[in-house]
Design an enzyme around this catalytic site. Sequence first.
Site, short mmCIF file in Angstrom:
data_model
loop_
_atom_site.label_atom_id
_atom_site.label_comp_id
_atom_site.label_asym_id
_atom_site.label_seq_id
_atom_site.Cartn_x
_atom_site.Cartn_y
_atom_site.Cartn_z
CG HIS A 80 55.09 36.27 35.19
ND1 HIS A 80 54.26 36.82 34.24
CD2 HIS A 80 54.30 36.08 36.28
CE1 HIS A 80 53.03 36.96 34.72
NE2 HIS A 80 53.02 36.52 35.96
CE LYS A 82 42.83 35.13 35.52
NZ LYS A 82 44.26 35.08 35.93
NE ARG A 132 51.48 40.20 42.06
CZ ARG A 132 50.35 40.30 41.42
NH1 ARG A 132 50.26 41.03 40.35
NH2 ARG A 132 49.28 39.66 41.87
CB SER A 149 48.93 39.22 33.06
OG SER A 149 50.08 38.47 33.38
N1 COA Z 1 55.05 39.38 38.65
C1 COA Z 1 54.09 39.96 37.96
N2 COA Z 1 52.80 39.55 38.00
C2 COA Z 1 52.51 38.51 38.77
C3 COA Z 1 53.47 37.86 39.53
C4 COA Z 1 54.80 38.33 39.45
N3 COA Z 1 55.79 37.79 40.14
N4 COA Z 1 52.86 36.88 40.21
C5 COA Z 1 51.57 36.92 39.88
N5 COA Z 1 51.35 37.91 39.01
C6 COA Z 1 50.07 38.33 38.45
C7 COA Z 1 49.67 37.56 37.25
O1 COA Z 1 50.17 38.18 36.09
C8 COA Z 1 48.17 37.61 37.32
O2 COA Z 1 47.70 38.81 36.80
P1 COA Z 1 46.20 38.92 36.24
O3 COA Z 1 45.26 38.45 37.31
O4 COA Z 1 46.12 40.35 35.96
O5 COA Z 1 46.16 38.04 35.03
C9 COA Z 1 47.87 37.66 38.79
O6 COA Z 1 49.07 38.09 39.40
C10 COA Z 1 47.49 36.33 39.34
O7 COA Z 1 48.45 35.44 38.90
P2 COA Z 1 48.57 34.00 39.43
O8 COA Z 1 48.55 34.04 40.91
O9 COA Z 1 49.71 33.36 38.76
O10 COA Z 1 47.21 33.37 39.07
P3 COA Z 1 46.90 32.61 37.89
O11 COA Z 1 45.44 32.62 37.76
O12 COA Z 1 47.65 33.16 36.74
O13 COA Z 1 47.43 31.13 38.27
C11 COA Z 1 47.38 28.97 39.48
C12 COA Z 1 47.07 30.46 39.48
C13 COA Z 1 47.69 28.48 38.08
C14 COA Z 1 48.61 28.73 40.32
C15 COA Z 1 46.20 28.24 40.13
O14 COA Z 1 45.01 28.77 39.61
C16 COA Z 1 46.21 26.75 39.87
O15 COA Z 1 47.04 26.04 40.37
N6 COA Z 1 45.25 26.28 39.06
C17 COA Z 1 45.13 24.87 38.70
C18 COA Z 1 43.88 24.26 39.32
C19 COA Z 1 44.17 23.81 40.73
O16 COA Z 1 45.02 23.00 41.00
N7 COA Z 1 43.42 24.39 41.66
C20 COA Z 1 43.58 24.06 43.05
C21 COA Z 1 44.61 24.95 43.70
S1 COA Z 1 43.83 25.62 45.10
#
Ligand code: COA
Length: 163
Positions: free
Chosen positions: A18, A42, A91, A129
């Site tokens: 991140h 979650k 990734r 994560s």
């Molecule tokens: N480096 C390391 N890990 C990474 C990464 C990076 N560059 N990018 C993503 N990850 C990991 C995260 O740590 C996470 O790991 P985990 O599943 O083990 O916890 C996983 O990849 C997924 O991360 P991410 O894609 O950021 O998902 P999220 O659930 O953390 O967040 C949102 C997603 C917040 C962008 C999305 O759910 C959102 O916008 N929610 C708001 C509601 C909404 O508007 N919904 C409509 C959109 S369709």
Amino acid sequence: MQRKAVYPGSFDPFTNGHLDIVRRSLQVVDRVVVAILKNTSKQSMFSPEQRKEVIEEVFANEPRVEVKVFSGLLVEFCRQNEVSIIIRGLRAVSDFDYEHAIFLMNRSLKPGLETMFLMSDTEHSFISSSIIREVASLGGEIEKHVPQIVARKLRDRFQNQDK
Ligand code: COA
């Protein structure tokens, strides 16, 4: 005009993957708002407020980064914060389908909103994560994959659980 972007995620915890995405984004935009999703579906290890505190400490010397907690739709957060760029890290190919779907939905909800994808560096491409949480909970070394403050918080959490 200043270019402001949002980098949304759960960040439970914030990893070097991140961190790398935020640092590289700052080469393209002027300001980044790290937006921590308060996700009730979650189960989290750290509360959104604890995550906010930690990420603020990581960027204590970077005034161009702001950290906020949000719930509800990301597009609504973008509207309220006058942000028109979303940053996401990719990734591996496996991230693509999900990211593509979110990208299309966000654009359909708020036309004009752009998503900027940055490819993760290879050294971070296998980190997530949940993997960090699992390794930390089993006493494995996570120091090279997370900022120091995160490693300390994880160590404190699991040492206290062992007692
Ligand atoms: N480096 C390391 N890990 C990474 C990464 C990076 N560059 N990018 C993503 N990850 C990991 C995260 O740590 C996470 O790991 P985990 O599943 O083990 O916890 C996983 O990849 C997924 O991360 P991410 O894609 O950021 O998902 P999220 O659930 O953390 O967040 C949102 C997603 C917040 C962008 C999305 O759910 C959102 O916008 N929610 C708001 C509601 C909404 O508007 N919904 C409509 C959109 S369709």
